[in-house]
Design a protein around this motif. Structure first.
Motif, PDB file in Angstrom:
ATOM      1  N   VAL A   1      28.789  41.446  34.953  1.00 10.05           N
ATOM      2  CA  VAL A   1      29.457  40.847  33.464  1.00 10.05           C
ATOM      3  C   VAL A   1      28.188  40.857  32.403  1.00 10.05           C
ATOM      4  O   VAL A   1      26.945  40.767  32.752  1.00 10.05           O
ATOM      5  CB  VAL A   1      28.876  39.495  34.106  1.00 10.05           C
ATOM      6  CG1 VAL A   1      29.568  38.656  32.594  1.00 10.05           C
ATOM      7  CG2 VAL A   1      30.581  38.883  35.013  1.00 10.05           C
TER       8      VAL A   1
ATOM      9  N   ASP B   1      26.739  40.371  27.460  1.00 12.87           N
ATOM     10  CA  ASP B   1      27.339  39.603  26.539  1.00 12.87           C
ATOM     11  C   ASP B   1      26.886  40.781  25.281  1.00 12.87           C
ATOM     12  O   ASP B   1      27.169  40.566  24.194  1.00 12.87           O
ATOM     13  CB  ASP B   1      26.585  38.069  26.102  1.00 12.87           C
ATOM     14  CG  ASP B   1      25.750  38.647  26.296  1.00 12.87           C
ATOM     15  OD1 ASP B   1      25.092  39.782  26.358  1.00 12.87           O
ATOM     16  OD2 ASP B   1      24.581  37.041  25.989  1.00 12.87           O
TER      17      ASP B   1
ATOM     18  N   LYS C   1      24.471  39.187  32.652  1.00 10.87           N
ATOM     19  CA  LYS C   1      25.215  37.510  32.416  1.00 10.87           C
ATOM     20  C   LYS C   1      25.470  37.202  34.209  1.00 10.87           C
ATOM     21  O   LYS C   1      25.152  38.290  34.773  1.00 10.87           O
ATOM     22  CB  LYS C   1      26.376  37.146  31.986  1.00 10.87           C
ATOM     23  CG  LYS C   1      26.533  36.817  30.966  1.00 10.87           C
ATOM     24  CD  LYS C   1      27.301  36.994  29.942  1.00 10.87           C
ATOM     25  CE  LYS C   1      27.654  35.404  30.049  1.00 10.87           C
ATOM     26  NZ  LYS C   1      27.203  34.207  28.732  1.00 10.87           N
TER      27      LYS C   1
ATOM     28  N   THR D   1      24.202  42.061  25.526  1.00 13.22           N
ATOM     29  CA  THR D   1      22.786  41.998  25.027  1.00 13.22           C
ATOM     30  C   THR D   1      22.100  41.852  26.228  1.00 13.22           C
ATOM     31  O   THR D   1      20.628  42.870  26.795  1.00 13.22           O
ATOM     32  CB  THR D   1      22.734  41.143  23.669  1.00 13.22           C
ATOM     33  OG1 THR D   1      23.181  41.563  23.046  1.00 13.22           O
ATOM     34  CG2 THR D   1      20.818  41.459  23.477  1.00 13.22           C
TER      35      THR D   1
END
Length: 99
Positions: free
Chosen positions: A82, A84, A89, A86
């Motif tokens: 996972v 985002d 997560k 940048t």
């Protein structure tokens, strides 16, 4: 030094271990043979022998630090379960204390 049952009991207590009578007898023999070996080493004349610092005569060869390439952020995030775009997560692991 003589290894006796009291010494074995004390060592077992300090190590928080429990041994059967057969295991204690084996430990007693093993410790006695180790102590005899060390006592035998104490008989060796080491006068004039320099302490050995290393096992071989090889000398460390240090290299210069070099800046080398690395994976890009995009390449690293390709393996993230996972992300985002940048950052990775990850699940929250620290909970705030309730006042």
């Amino acid at each position: 030094m003589k290894v006796d049952d009291a010494l074995i009991e004390n060592l077992a207590h300090l190590a928080r271990l429990q041994f059967s009578q057969e295991e204690k007898a084996g430990l007693k023999e093993d410790l006695q043979s180790m102590i005899a070996f060390v006592e035998k080493l104490n008989e060796v004349d080491t006068a004039g022998v320099k302490p050995m610092l290393h096992m071989s005569s090889e000398v460390n060869v240090f290299r210069e630090d070099e800046i080398k390439g690395s994976v890009t952020r995009e390449e690293a995030l390709l393996n993230a379960p996972v992300a985002d775009g940048t950052f990775f997560k990850v699940p929250k692991v620290i909970k705030k204390a309730v006042s």
